[in-house]
Design a protein around this motif. Sequence first.
Motif, PDB file in Angstrom:
ATOM      1  N   LEU A 170      60.034 -41.706 -26.269  1.00  0.00           N
ATOM      2  CA  LEU A 170      59.151 -40.989 -25.350  1.00  0.00           C
ATOM      3  C   LEU A 170      59.333 -41.405 -23.895  1.00  0.00           C
ATOM      4  CD1 LEU A 170      56.898 -39.001 -24.731  1.00  0.00           C
ATOM      5  CD2 LEU A 170      55.254 -40.776 -25.357  1.00  0.00           C
ATOM      6  N   VAL A 222      61.261 -34.606 -21.942  1.00  0.00           N
ATOM      7  CA  VAL A 222      59.875 -34.338 -22.327  1.00  0.00           C
ATOM      8  C   VAL A 222      59.184 -33.771 -21.087  1.00  0.00           C
ATOM      9  CG1 VAL A 222      57.688 -35.357 -23.054  1.00  0.00           C
ATOM     10  CG2 VAL A 222      59.833 -36.161 -24.058  1.00  0.00           C
ATOM     11  N   ALA A 265      53.531 -34.463 -26.921  1.00  0.00           N
ATOM     12  CA  ALA A 265      54.566 -35.470 -27.169  1.00  0.00           C
ATOM     13  C   ALA A 265      54.024 -36.605 -28.032  1.00  0.00           C
ATOM     14  CB  ALA A 265      55.090 -36.013 -25.849  1.00  0.00           C
ATOM     15  N   LEU A 325      49.817 -36.723 -24.692  1.00  0.00           N
ATOM     16  CA  LEU A 325      50.302 -37.797 -25.560  1.00  0.00           C
ATOM     17  C   LEU A 325      49.610 -37.704 -26.903  1.00  0.00           C
ATOM     18  CD1 LEU A 325      51.772 -40.516 -26.044  1.00  0.00           C
ATOM     19  CD2 LEU A 325      49.689 -41.622 -25.190  1.00  0.00           C
ATOM     20  N   TYR A 363      58.506 -34.270 -31.637  1.00  0.00           N
ATOM     21  CA  TYR A 363      58.434 -35.371 -32.604  1.00  0.00           C
ATOM     22  C   TYR A 363      59.801 -35.473 -33.267  1.00  0.00           C
ATOM     23  CZ  TYR A 363      56.162 -38.372 -36.126  1.00  0.00           C
ATOM     24  OH  TYR A 363      55.784 -39.415 -36.923  1.00  0.00           O
TER      25      TYR A 363
END
Length: 161
Positions: free
Chosen positions: A87, A96, A81, A107, A44
């Motif tokens: 993203l 990622v 994530a 997600l 994040y």
Amino acid sequence: MIDLHTHILPGIDDGSQSLETSLKMARIAVADGTTIMACTPHIYPGLYMNHSAGIHAERDKLQLALNTYGIPLRLVVGADAHLVPELLEGLKTGRVPTLNGSKYFLLEPSHNVLPPGLKTLFLTSWPQATYPSLPTPSAWSGSKTTTANLSPWPSAVPGCN
């Protein structure tokens, strides 16, 4: 048994804050029958600045400690994530990580509201052969983001869990 969502890596997100805690978590998991555990710290930007290379390095350190202490648990890499503008690029570049290098990743959308256009994003912009899995739908109870809101997705998004 395989655990696909843990925050066992010490000191890199809101999960375990020490090696001792991580070892305790691992012992409990093994006692419950877990043999493989995905290390899925938050990614994040601005809060948890994790990335694939760093997660791999931390996983390697913890795996060495597990081996040293005779804890029979195999660790694999993943990430929790968060849905942020970076993203998609992070998935495309490998910054990622997916779950153990597979086509799936965890997600974490907003816990408060489902972002407008999210379904369209999945259908039009998502990296080819990469599929989102939702790690904690129970965290959305009482919010506008619920599993009911997401229920049509498996038929609309191939591979969406």
